[in-house]
Write an enzyme that holds these catalytic residues in place. Structure first.
Site, PDB file in Angstrom:
ATOM      1  N   ARG A 127     -22.358  -1.969  43.972  1.00 41.70           N
ATOM      2  CA  ARG A 127     -22.950  -2.923  43.020  1.00 41.70           C
ATOM      3  C   ARG A 127     -23.211  -2.269  41.668  1.00 41.70           C
ATOM      4  O   ARG A 127     -23.054  -2.909  40.622  1.00 41.70           O
ATOM      5  CB  ARG A 127     -24.239  -3.509  43.605  1.00 41.70           C
ATOM      6  CG  ARG A 127     -23.919  -4.564  44.632  1.00 41.70           C
ATOM      7  CD  ARG A 127     -25.097  -5.044  45.429  1.00 41.70           C
ATOM      8  NE  ARG A 127     -24.628  -6.056  46.368  1.00 41.70           N
ATOM      9  CZ  ARG A 127     -25.323  -6.504  47.408  1.00 41.70           C
ATOM     10  NH1 ARG A 127     -26.525  -6.018  47.657  1.00 41.70           N
ATOM     11  NH2 ARG A 127     -24.807  -7.426  48.200  1.00 41.70           N
TER      12      ARG A 127
ATOM     13  N   ILE B 231     -16.107 -17.070  19.084  1.00 39.31           N
ATOM     14  CA  ILE B 231     -15.887 -16.409  17.788  1.00 39.31           C
ATOM     15  C   ILE B 231     -14.392 -16.385  17.447  1.00 39.31           C
ATOM     16  O   ILE B 231     -14.007 -16.528  16.290  1.00 39.31           O
ATOM     17  CB  ILE B 231     -16.491 -14.984  17.824  1.00 39.31           C
ATOM     18  CG1 ILE B 231     -18.025 -15.068  17.840  1.00 39.31           C
ATOM     19  CG2 ILE B 231     -15.992 -14.132  16.650  1.00 39.31           C
ATOM     20  CD1 ILE B 231     -18.735 -13.764  18.135  1.00 39.31           C
TER      21      ILE B 231
ATOM     22  N   GLU C 264     -18.983  -8.447  45.815  1.00 40.17           N
ATOM     23  CA  GLU C 264     -20.049  -7.477  46.142  1.00 40.17           C
ATOM     24  C   GLU C 264     -21.418  -8.169  46.172  1.00 40.17           C
ATOM     25  O   GLU C 264     -22.433  -7.567  45.838  1.00 40.17           O
ATOM     26  CB  GLU C 264     -20.094  -6.309  45.145  1.00 40.17           C
ATOM     27  CG  GLU C 264     -18.751  -5.801  44.689  1.00 40.17           C
ATOM     28  CD  GLU C 264     -18.200  -4.698  45.549  1.00 40.17           C
ATOM     29  OE1 GLU C 264     -18.945  -4.225  46.426  1.00 40.17           O
ATOM     30  OE2 GLU C 264     -17.027  -4.335  45.366  1.00 40.17           O
TER      31      GLU C 264
ATOM     32  N   LEU D  60     -14.642  -6.517  55.034  1.00 37.68           N
ATOM     33  CA  LEU D  60     -15.901  -7.032  55.574  1.00 37.68           C
ATOM     34  C   LEU D  60     -15.865  -8.567  55.678  1.00 37.68           C
ATOM     35  O   LEU D  60     -16.158  -9.134  56.733  1.00 37.68           O
ATOM     36  CB  LEU D  60     -17.058  -6.590  54.654  1.00 37.68           C
ATOM     37  CG  LEU D  60     -18.454  -7.131  54.960  1.00 37.68           C
ATOM     38  CD1 LEU D  60     -18.964  -6.625  56.307  1.00 37.68           C
ATOM     39  CD2 LEU D  60     -19.448  -6.716  53.856  1.00 37.68           C
TER      40      LEU D  60
HETATM   41  C1  LIG Z   1     -11.298 -11.531  44.099  1.00 36.23           C
HETATM   42  C2  LIG Z   1     -12.213 -11.226  45.241  1.00 36.23           C
HETATM   43  C3  LIG Z   1     -12.208  -9.945  45.793  1.00 36.23           C
HETATM   44  C4  LIG Z   1     -13.008  -9.645  46.891  1.00 36.23           C
HETATM   45  N1  LIG Z   1     -12.908  -8.409  47.478  1.00 36.23           N
HETATM   46  C5  LIG Z   1     -13.487  -8.200  48.681  1.00 36.23           C
HETATM   47  C6  LIG Z   1     -13.203  -7.003  49.433  1.00 36.23           C
HETATM   48  O1  LIG Z   1     -12.447  -6.117  48.975  1.00 36.23           O
HETATM   49  N2  LIG Z   1     -13.757  -6.856  50.662  1.00 36.23           N
HETATM   50  C7  LIG Z   1     -14.573  -7.796  51.194  1.00 36.23           C
HETATM   51  O2  LIG Z   1     -15.038  -7.597  52.311  1.00 36.23           O
HETATM   52  N3  LIG Z   1     -14.880  -8.946  50.511  1.00 36.23           N
HETATM   53  C8  LIG Z   1     -14.350  -9.169  49.276  1.00 36.23           C
HETATM   54  N4  LIG Z   1     -14.611 -10.338  48.578  1.00 36.23           N
HETATM   55  C9  LIG Z   1     -15.476 -11.343  49.175  1.00 36.23           C
HETATM   56  C10 LIG Z   1     -16.755 -11.590  48.392  1.00 36.23           C
HETATM   57  O3  LIG Z   1     -17.644 -10.524  48.560  1.00 36.23           O
HETATM   58  C11 LIG Z   1     -17.331 -12.949  48.844  1.00 36.23           C
HETATM   59  O4  LIG Z   1     -16.459 -13.940  48.325  1.00 36.23           O
HETATM   60  C12 LIG Z   1     -18.736 -13.161  48.368  1.00 36.23           C
HETATM   61  O5  LIG Z   1     -19.625 -12.280  49.017  1.00 36.23           O
HETATM   62  C13 LIG Z   1     -19.210 -14.599  48.598  1.00 36.23           C
HETATM   63  O6  LIG Z   1     -18.907 -15.055  49.887  1.00 36.23           O
HETATM   64  P1  LIG Z   1     -18.182 -16.493  50.065  1.00 36.23           P
HETATM   65  O7  LIG Z   1     -17.037 -16.502  49.160  1.00 36.23           O
HETATM   66  O8  LIG Z   1     -17.962 -16.711  51.509  1.00 36.23           O
HETATM   67  O9  LIG Z   1     -19.230 -17.524  49.504  1.00 36.23           O
HETATM   68  P2  LIG Z   1     -20.423 -18.198  50.343  1.00 36.23           P
HETATM   69  O10 LIG Z   1     -21.181 -17.155  51.044  1.00 36.23           O
HETATM   70  O11 LIG Z   1     -19.866 -19.329  51.120  1.00 36.23           O
HETATM   71  O12 LIG Z   1     -21.311 -18.782  49.161  1.00 36.23           O
HETATM   72  C14 LIG Z   1     -21.058 -20.045  48.522  1.00 36.23           C
HETATM   73  C15 LIG Z   1     -22.190 -20.293  47.530  1.00 36.23           C
HETATM   74  O13 LIG Z   1     -23.447 -20.372  48.234  1.00 36.23           O
HETATM   75  C16 LIG Z   1     -24.352 -19.420  47.706  1.00 36.23           C
HETATM   76  N5  LIG Z   1     -25.198 -18.894  48.770  1.00 36.23           N
HETATM   77  C17 LIG Z   1     -24.816 -18.459  50.006  1.00 36.23           C
HETATM   78  N6  LIG Z   1     -25.877 -18.020  50.704  1.00 36.23           N
HETATM   79  C18 LIG Z   1     -26.947 -18.164  49.886  1.00 36.23           C
HETATM   80  C19 LIG Z   1     -28.360 -17.890  50.029  1.00 36.23           C
HETATM   81  N7  LIG Z   1     -28.842 -17.371  51.160  1.00 36.23           N
HETATM   82  N8  LIG Z   1     -29.165 -18.178  48.991  1.00 36.23           N
HETATM   83  C20 LIG Z   1     -28.670 -18.721  47.847  1.00 36.23           C
HETATM   84  N9  LIG Z   1     -27.377 -18.997  47.650  1.00 36.23           N
HETATM   85  C21 LIG Z   1     -26.526 -18.714  48.653  1.00 36.23           C
HETATM   86  C22 LIG Z   1     -23.484 -18.353  47.090  1.00 36.23           C
HETATM   87  O14 LIG Z   1     -24.181 -17.589  46.125  1.00 36.23           O
HETATM   88  C23 LIG Z   1     -22.366 -19.176  46.501  1.00 36.23           C
HETATM   89  O15 LIG Z   1     -22.796 -19.710  45.273  1.00 36.23           O
HETATM   90  C24 LIG Z   1     -13.866 -10.639  47.432  1.00 36.23           C
HETATM   91  C25 LIG Z   1     -13.899 -11.912  46.837  1.00 36.23           C
HETATM   92  C26 LIG Z   1     -13.087 -12.209  45.772  1.00 36.23           C
HETATM   93  C27 LIG Z   1     -13.111 -13.590  45.188  1.00 36.23           C
END
Ligand SMILES: Cc1cc2nc3c(=O)[nH]c(=O)nc-3n(C[C@H](O)[C@H](O)[C@H](O)COP(=O)(O)OP(=O)(O)OC[C@H]3O[C@@H](n4cnc5c(N)ncnc54)[C@H](O)[C@@H]3O)c2cc1C
Length: 383
Positions: free
Chosen positions: A246, A340, A367, A127
């Site tokens: 989730r 701890i 997620e 995704l």
């Molecule tokens: C190890 C790992 C495994 C993963 N596995 C998968 C997978 O199998 N398939 C898949 O599709 N994805 C996967 N992901 C992706 C993961 O779901 C995303 O990294 C996550 O949803 C956050 O997106 P981003 O990294 O682009 O952060 P961003 O969306 O750029 O967010 C950056 C910061 O801004 C904050 N933020 C963004 N929008 C808002 C808002 N509207 N209000 C408040 N705060 C906000 C976020 O909370 C975060 O603190 C994985 C990620 C990791 C690190």
């Protein structure tokens, strides 16, 4: 023993424990320390699939356990207790299988699910894109209609097992003529395939054994019959999948928090400082008290959301509450566990806490980040 476990949950706990003690605990630290980028542990994954009790909740006719969701979260909690990345190997397959089982045609289900359940086919859920993480609806990967085919162009990042998966569940937007549809769709892509380039991401903090990939689609051609479900329903399918996933992450948090607590209690009883076990110190007792209290609350929220899932109604808020609270509780508990354990917690040679600390952190990110869980809970309640 957790409060209010039913006999089926207990049976799952009883099945996981001996397997984990014999086959997971002895290799977990060693698998974590392999050179970067890590290599997906194919043999270990196959062993997990083959060990006697079903690893996945899908229906029995497809080779799964036909588990209720409460049974499934118990399995996740137990696996995560012993080794979070081993748990993730199973959880990622369920994440990618869920949209197939819930929304694919009978033919697609029959073609893929039994091979996924047996371990022959490794699936991934694709995704996230470089510019569409939290804002998943901003997906740009395009699937251009060309005769009987889709031609895929774009990029995915952070895809668990995406670097090695045999089947990719790809979220995309269909382009017909000049128009790129606003609504997302889902296409199944068998890999490897011409035009697909993939890499294993390097220097990942934790969960290293379950590898994470980056994927480039450059004119990848798949038959239009690979469309999953209905065109334009992709966002709904993603959100439905995330509701259940989730609760799975919440269960991961509960398992990690329980392990951190158990390790801390055992250590506090045997570590002597100032002439007595540190367990006698009120400072340590308070940390244990806070850890156990939050853990119980996290488990109750997780089992509540799982029960609501089994009852068949909507449970989006409950799934977000469970994920938010249990993942942050796991963070609290691994942090206190490290305190701890003192220096012996910080150095991985001496205790599992250093690895647990690294493995836990991503629960608050994937997620949907904690902020996104709060956004969904708050905005739904205020609607
Ligand atoms: C190890 C790992 C495994 C993963 N596995 C998968 C997978 O199998 N398939 C898949 O599709 N994805 C996967 N992901 C992706 C993961 O779901 C995303 O990294 C996550 O949803 C956050 O997106 P981003 O990294 O682009 O952060 P961003 O969306 O750029 O967010 C950056 C910061 O801004 C904050 N933020 C963004 N929008 C808002 C808002 N509207 N209000 C408040 N705060 C906000 C976020 O909370 C975060 O603190 C994985 C990620 C990791 C690190």
């Amino acid at each position: 023993v957790p409060y209010n476990l039913d006999p089926k949950q207990q049976a799952i706990r009883d099945a996981v424990k001996p397997f984990a003690e014999e086959h997971i605990l002895p290799v977990a630290a060693e698998m974590d320390r392999q050179p970067d980028p890590p290599v997906f542990p194919k043999e270990f994954y196959q062993k997990l699939c083959d060990q006697g009790w079903p690893l996945f909740p899908m229906k029995k006719e497809y080779g799964g356990g036909g588990y209720s969701f409460i049974e499934y979260v118990t399995l996740i909690e137990e696996l995560c207790y012993y080794d979070p990345p081993t748990c993730l190997l199973a959880a990622v397959t369920e994440l990618a299988s869920h949209p197939i089982e819930a929304f694919a045609s009978e033919e697609q289900k029959g073609e893929w699910l039994p091979r996924i359940a047996s371990g022959e086919v490794l699936p991934a859920f694709a995704l996230t894109e470089p510019d569409a993480g939290s804002d998943a609806a901003n997906n740009q990967l395009s699937a251009t209609i060309d005769g009987d085919d889709f031609v895929l162009d774009g990029e995915k990042i952070f895809i668990m097992h995406g670097d090695v998966a045999d089947l990719l569940v790809v979220f995309c937007r269909v382009r017909e003529g000049d128009e790129l549809e606003r609504k997302m769709s889902v296409v199944l892509v068998e890999a490897p395939v011409d035009g697909l380039r993939r890499e294993t991401l390097k220097h990942k903090m934790g969960m290293r054994v379950a590898t994470t990939g980056r994927l480039w689609f450059d004119g990848v051609r798949v038959p239009r019959s690979n469309l999953l479900g209905e065109r334009g329903k992709g966002f709904r399918y993603a959100m439905a999948t995330l509701d259940s996933a989730r609760v799975g992450v919440a269960a991961q948090g509960v398992g990690i928090a329980q392990r951190a607590l158990d390790e801390s209690i055992a250590y506090a009883k045997k570590r002597v400082a100032f002439g007595a076990p540190i367990a006698r110190l009120q400072a340590i007792q308070w940390m244990i008290a806070d850890m156990s209290t939050r853990l119980e609350a996290a488990r109750a929220l997780t089992y509540k959301a799982a029960t609501m899932h089994d009852e068949g109604g909507r449970y989006t808020i409950e799934a977000c509450q469970a994920k938010l609270y249990a993942s942050e509780t796991a963070g609290f508990c691994v942090d206190r566990a490290m305190q701890i354990h003192g220096g012996y917690g910080y150095i991985g040679e001496f205790s599992p806490i250093e690895k647990l600390f690294r493995d836990q952190r991503v629960l608050e990110i994937y997620e949907g980040t904690s902020e996104i869980q709060r956004l969904v809970i708050g905005s739904t309640l205020l609607r």
